[in-house]
Motif scaffolding. Structure first.
Motif, PDB file in Angstrom:
ATOM      1  N   LEU A 119       0.826  -1.205   0.000  1.00 55.51           N
ATOM      2  CA  LEU A 119       0.000   0.000   0.000  1.00 55.51           C
ATOM      3  C   LEU A 119       0.868   1.267   0.000  1.00 55.51           C
ATOM      4  O   LEU A 119       0.611   2.228  -0.735  1.00 55.51           O
ATOM      5  CB  LEU A 119      -0.882  -0.053   1.238  1.00 55.51           C
ATOM      6  CG  LEU A 119      -1.868   1.040   1.602  1.00 55.51           C
ATOM      7  CD1 LEU A 119      -2.923   0.438   2.524  1.00 55.51           C
ATOM      8  CD2 LEU A 119      -1.251   2.235   2.284  1.00 55.51           C
ATOM      9  N   LEU A 120       1.928   1.250   0.825  1.00 55.87           N
ATOM     10  CA  LEU A 120       2.777   2.433   0.949  1.00 55.87           C
ATOM     11  C   LEU A 120       3.522   2.745  -0.344  1.00 55.87           C
ATOM     12  O   LEU A 120       3.990   3.852  -0.548  1.00 55.87           O
ATOM     13  CB  LEU A 120       3.772   2.259   2.094  1.00 55.87           C
ATOM     14  CG  LEU A 120       3.165   2.353   3.488  1.00 55.87           C
ATOM     15  CD1 LEU A 120       4.208   2.031   4.534  1.00 55.87           C
ATOM     16  CD2 LEU A 120       2.586   3.737   3.732  1.00 55.87           C
ATOM     17  N   SER A 121       3.647   1.736  -1.219  1.00 55.67           N
ATOM     18  CA  SER A 121       4.375   1.983  -2.463  1.00 55.67           C
ATOM     19  C   SER A 121       3.466   2.567  -3.548  1.00 55.67           C
ATOM     20  O   SER A 121       3.906   2.815  -4.660  1.00 55.67           O
ATOM     21  CB  SER A 121       5.041   0.693  -2.950  1.00 55.67           C
ATOM     22  OG  SER A 121       4.077  -0.173  -3.496  1.00 55.67           O
ATOM     23  N   ILE A 122       2.184   2.793  -3.213  1.00 50.66           N
ATOM     24  CA  ILE A 122       1.268   3.420  -4.180  1.00 50.66           C
ATOM     25  C   ILE A 122       1.552   4.920  -4.213  1.00 50.66           C
ATOM     26  O   ILE A 122       1.531   5.583  -3.172  1.00 50.66           O
ATOM     27  CB  ILE A 122      -0.208   3.171  -3.771  1.00 50.66           C
ATOM     28  CG1 ILE A 122      -0.499   1.675  -3.716  1.00 50.66           C
ATOM     29  CG2 ILE A 122      -1.158   3.894  -4.716  1.00 50.66           C
ATOM     30  CD1 ILE A 122      -1.843   1.330  -3.088  1.00 50.66           C
ATOM     31  N   HIS A 123       1.838   5.454  -5.394  1.00 48.68           N
ATOM     32  CA  HIS A 123       2.236   6.864  -5.482  1.00 48.68           C
ATOM     33  C   HIS A 123       1.061   7.820  -5.272  1.00 48.68           C
ATOM     34  O   HIS A 123       1.183   8.829  -4.615  1.00 48.68           O
ATOM     35  CB  HIS A 123       2.902   7.144  -6.838  1.00 48.68           C
ATOM     36  CG  HIS A 123       4.248   6.501  -6.942  1.00 48.68           C
ATOM     37  ND1 HIS A 123       5.279   6.813  -6.086  1.00 48.68           N
ATOM     38  CD2 HIS A 123       4.727   5.548  -7.767  1.00 48.68           C
ATOM     39  CE1 HIS A 123       6.332   6.090  -6.378  1.00 48.68           C
ATOM     40  NE2 HIS A 123       6.028   5.301  -7.396  1.00 48.68           N
ATOM     41  N   ASN A 124      -0.094   7.483  -5.848  1.00 52.97           N
ATOM     42  CA  ASN A 124      -1.263   8.358  -5.771  1.00 52.97           C
ATOM     43  C   ASN A 124      -1.844   8.353  -4.349  1.00 52.97           C
ATOM     44  O   ASN A 124      -2.243   7.321  -3.822  1.00 52.97           O
ATOM     45  CB  ASN A 124      -2.300   7.848  -6.782  1.00 52.97           C
ATOM     46  CG  ASN A 124      -3.551   8.695  -6.801  1.00 52.97           C
ATOM     47  OD1 ASN A 124      -4.210   8.869  -5.781  1.00 52.97           O
ATOM     48  ND2 ASN A 124      -3.863   9.238  -7.961  1.00 52.97           N
ATOM     49  N   THR A 125      -1.901   9.540  -3.717  1.00 57.69           N
ATOM     50  CA  THR A 125      -2.293   9.630  -2.306  1.00 57.69           C
ATOM     51  C   THR A 125      -3.735   9.184  -2.066  1.00 57.69           C
ATOM     52  O   THR A 125      -4.005   8.449  -1.120  1.00 57.69           O
ATOM     53  CB  THR A 125      -2.142  11.068  -1.782  1.00 57.69           C
ATOM     54  OG1 THR A 125      -0.905  11.578  -2.251  1.00 57.69           O
ATOM     55  CG2 THR A 125      -2.128  11.087  -0.274  1.00 57.69           C
ATOM     56  N   ALA A 126      -4.660   9.642  -2.906  1.00 57.66           N
ATOM     57  CA  ALA A 126      -6.066   9.276  -2.708  1.00 57.66           C
ATOM     58  C   ALA A 126      -6.212   7.762  -2.797  1.00 57.66           C
ATOM     59  O   ALA A 126      -6.873   7.131  -1.972  1.00 57.66           O
ATOM     60  CB  ALA A 126      -6.938   9.961  -3.759  1.00 57.66           C
ATOM     61  N   LYS A 127      -5.530   7.155  -3.770  1.00 56.02           N
ATOM     62  CA  LYS A 127      -5.599   5.707  -3.955  1.00 56.02           C
ATOM     63  C   LYS A 127      -5.019   4.990  -2.734  1.00 56.02           C
ATOM     64  O   LYS A 127      -5.468   3.915  -2.352  1.00 56.02           O
ATOM     65  CB  LYS A 127      -4.808   5.325  -5.218  1.00 56.02           C
ATOM     66  CG  LYS A 127      -5.503   4.269  -6.060  1.00 56.02           C
ATOM     67  CD  LYS A 127      -4.728   3.939  -7.309  1.00 56.02           C
ATOM     68  CE  LYS A 127      -4.306   2.491  -7.320  1.00 56.02           C
ATOM     69  NZ  LYS A 127      -3.543   2.126  -8.513  1.00 56.02           N
ATOM     70  N   ARG A 128      -3.996   5.617  -2.112  1.00 51.59           N
ATOM     71  CA  ARG A 128      -3.395   5.030  -0.913  1.00 51.59           C
ATOM     72  C   ARG A 128      -4.426   5.026   0.225  1.00 51.59           C
ATOM     73  O   ARG A 128      -4.509   4.071   0.989  1.00 51.59           O
ATOM     74  CB  ARG A 128      -2.157   5.845  -0.518  1.00 51.59           C
ATOM     75  CG  ARG A 128      -1.084   5.032   0.146  1.00 51.59           C
ATOM     76  CD  ARG A 128       0.299   5.597  -0.100  1.00 51.59           C
ATOM     77  NE  ARG A 128       0.567   6.853   0.547  1.00 51.59           N
ATOM     78  CZ  ARG A 128       1.100   7.928  -0.062  1.00 51.59           C
ATOM     79  NH1 ARG A 128       1.429   7.867  -1.346  1.00 51.59           N
ATOM     80  NH2 ARG A 128       1.309   9.033   0.595  1.00 51.59           N
ATOM     81  N   ILE A 129      -5.228   6.095   0.307  1.00 48.69           N
ATOM     82  CA  ILE A 129      -6.257   6.166   1.352  1.00 48.69           C
ATOM     83  C   ILE A 129      -7.364   5.145   1.084  1.00 48.69           C
ATOM     84  O   ILE A 129      -7.810   4.444   1.993  1.00 48.69           O
ATOM     85  CB  ILE A 129      -6.820   7.612   1.454  1.00 48.69           C
ATOM     86  CG1 ILE A 129      -5.700   8.550   1.914  1.00 48.69           C
ATOM     87  CG2 ILE A 129      -8.009   7.666   2.406  1.00 48.69           C
ATOM     88  CD1 ILE A 129      -6.029  10.022   1.819  1.00 48.69           C
ATOM     89  N   TYR A 130      -7.805   5.014  -0.191  1.00 55.38           N
ATOM     90  CA  TYR A 130      -8.822   4.005  -0.520  1.00 55.38           C
ATOM     91  C   TYR A 130      -8.313   2.605  -0.144  1.00 55.38           C
ATOM     92  O   TYR A 130      -9.029   1.795   0.436  1.00 55.38           O
ATOM     93  CB  TYR A 130      -9.150   4.011  -2.026  1.00 55.38           C
ATOM     94  CG  TYR A 130      -9.556   5.349  -2.586  1.00 55.38           C
ATOM     95  CD1 TYR A 130     -10.330   6.245  -1.837  1.00 55.38           C
ATOM     96  CD2 TYR A 130      -9.191   5.733  -3.878  1.00 55.38           C
ATOM     97  CE1 TYR A 130     -10.698   7.476  -2.358  1.00 55.38           C
ATOM     98  CE2 TYR A 130      -9.563   6.957  -4.404  1.00 55.38           C
ATOM     99  CZ  TYR A 130     -10.303   7.835  -3.639  1.00 55.38           C
ATOM    100  OH  TYR A 130     -10.665   9.050  -4.153  1.00 55.38           O
ATOM    101  N   SER A 131      -7.043   2.330  -0.484  1.00 55.18           N
ATOM    102  CA  SER A 131      -6.478   1.000  -0.213  1.00 55.18           C
ATOM    103  C   SER A 131      -6.348   0.760   1.283  1.00 55.18           C
ATOM    104  O   SER A 131      -6.512  -0.368   1.758  1.00 55.18           O
ATOM    105  CB  SER A 131      -5.102   0.860  -0.867  1.00 55.18           C
ATOM    106  OG  SER A 131      -5.215   1.027  -2.257  1.00 55.18           O
ATOM    107  N   PHE A 132      -6.063   1.834   2.029  1.00 58.82           N
ATOM    108  CA  PHE A 132      -5.979   1.716   3.485  1.00 58.82           C
ATOM    109  C   PHE A 132      -7.336   1.279   4.044  1.00 58.82           C
ATOM    110  O   PHE A 132      -7.411   0.366   4.875  1.00 58.82           O
ATOM    111  CB  PHE A 132      -5.540   3.053   4.105  1.00 58.82           C
ATOM    112  CG  PHE A 132      -5.576   3.062   5.602  1.00 58.82           C
ATOM    113  CD1 PHE A 132      -4.574   2.437   6.334  1.00 58.82           C
ATOM    114  CD2 PHE A 132      -6.608   3.688   6.287  1.00 58.82           C
ATOM    115  CE1 PHE A 132      -4.610   2.424   7.721  1.00 58.82           C
ATOM    116  CE2 PHE A 132      -6.650   3.682   7.672  1.00 58.82           C
ATOM    117  CZ  PHE A 132      -5.642   3.051   8.389  1.00 58.82           C
TER     118      PHE A 132
END
Lengths: 222, 222
Positions: free
Chosen positions: B140-153
């Protein structure tokens, strides 16, 4: 083919009865260099032991980059997470040389995990150490300064060898390090080069030798 | 005070003999709200069980920020990593209400871990699940797009409840989420608000209800 199962640390202290069960259920397979031994996403139907050769654990990120994680040496086991949880393989494993691998069916492995005190003990220590490393790694990723993140990464993966020499064995490629700790390959290369020029580390064959451990520690903690 | 040890899942299937050993060695302690039950860096001399009240596991980052990790409920055990590895506590645990805690000395806990099949089995599953979550979190932390990181969280921490409702229980503060996934509090607030406005999630008391799980999944994977 005669396999010396007592040389595998996880199996070293089995009773004769348990050893007979393992021997009856174990299957041996050969793989050529670059062959995939475990595929991320496949089912976790067996616990594996590396008997000969070298393997690399590889993770594939969401956006398709391959990250070389740890290397496996003869005597190591792998694939235990999917066996315990009954889930899919969470990483791929690829042969970096020709290898000989032993496969123990899931049910036999699970029986050993909960009924052999020596196996339970070793497996718990192995997993607890993994959890601890993961938590240290997570702490590392929250460091804003990139150079400090690289110093801390070296601190985390270094090992103490004979004569108190500190080394990073099987140093991942600069690109792999960059992918693991969210920076660019150029930054990793530049930072490592600066450490070499300052006489803090030295490149060996497939390893990084830490000449001045105190200096590295200071940099990581400053 | 009468403590119903069979209600603690980890101890539920002990033999009478093992249960007698646990009962003899167990110590009960009370803590007031906001008291520190475990201190990061202290020695791991016992395995703990939460009997009554609520606890929060808190990590302190390298630069001194406190990150609220998971919440503990009655019946949960904690402090197992330092007990298994013989290392220091890797996180702090703080009482969020008045609590009642049971402490089992390290040696008794270690004996159960390797000699009780039911305890070994539960502990291995618990640790393997933790390793798997950590590896998903790292991805998850390696996802560059911040919004996508929050969705994945959200995808990672959500749970399925009765009637297939998906919720995030004990949603951490926006600041805690921001610290955990390397972004700013403002970005977390803005992204969650957008999800509410799109009718994908809804705020409950101490929880986030996912009204449209498919839409969230699509956003995380897009």
């Amino acid at each position: 083919m005669q396999v010396h199962l007592r040389k595998i640390p996880l199996l070293a202290n089995l009773t004769e009865e348990e050893m007979a069960m393992v021997r009856a259920d174990l299957r041996i397979r050969q793989y050529a260099k670059r062959e995939v031994v475990l595929q991320k996403g496949a089912s976790g139907d067996s616990l594996l032991f590396l008997l000969q050769g070298q393997l690399q654990v590889i993770d594939i990120t969401e956006d398709g980059r391959a990250i070389g994680l740890r290397m496996l040496a003869p005597g190591d086991f792998f694939g235990e997470i999917a066996v315990i949880n009954g889930t899919m393989r969470s990483a791929s494993v690829v042969a970096t040389t020709a290898v000989l691998v032993a496969l123990l069916p899931r049910n036999t492995a699970l029986h050993l995990f909960s009924h052999s005190p020596s196996v339970a003990n070793q497996m718990l220590r192995f997993l607890a150490a993994k959890v601890q490393r993961d938590s240290e790694f997570r702490a590392l990723l929250s460091i804003h300064n990139t150079a400090k993140r690289i110093y801390s990464f070296l601190e985390l993966v270094k090992e103490k060898k004979e004569g108190d020499v500190e080394v990073v064995e099987n140093l991942p490629t600069h690109q792999d390090i960059a992918n693991m700790i969210n920076t660019s390959r150029e930054t990793v290369t530049r930072t490592l080069l600066a450490l070499v020029q300052q006489g803090i580390v030295k490149k060996g064959t497939h390893r990084l030798i830490i000449i001045d451990p105190e200096a590295l520690q200071k940099l990581a903690q400053s």
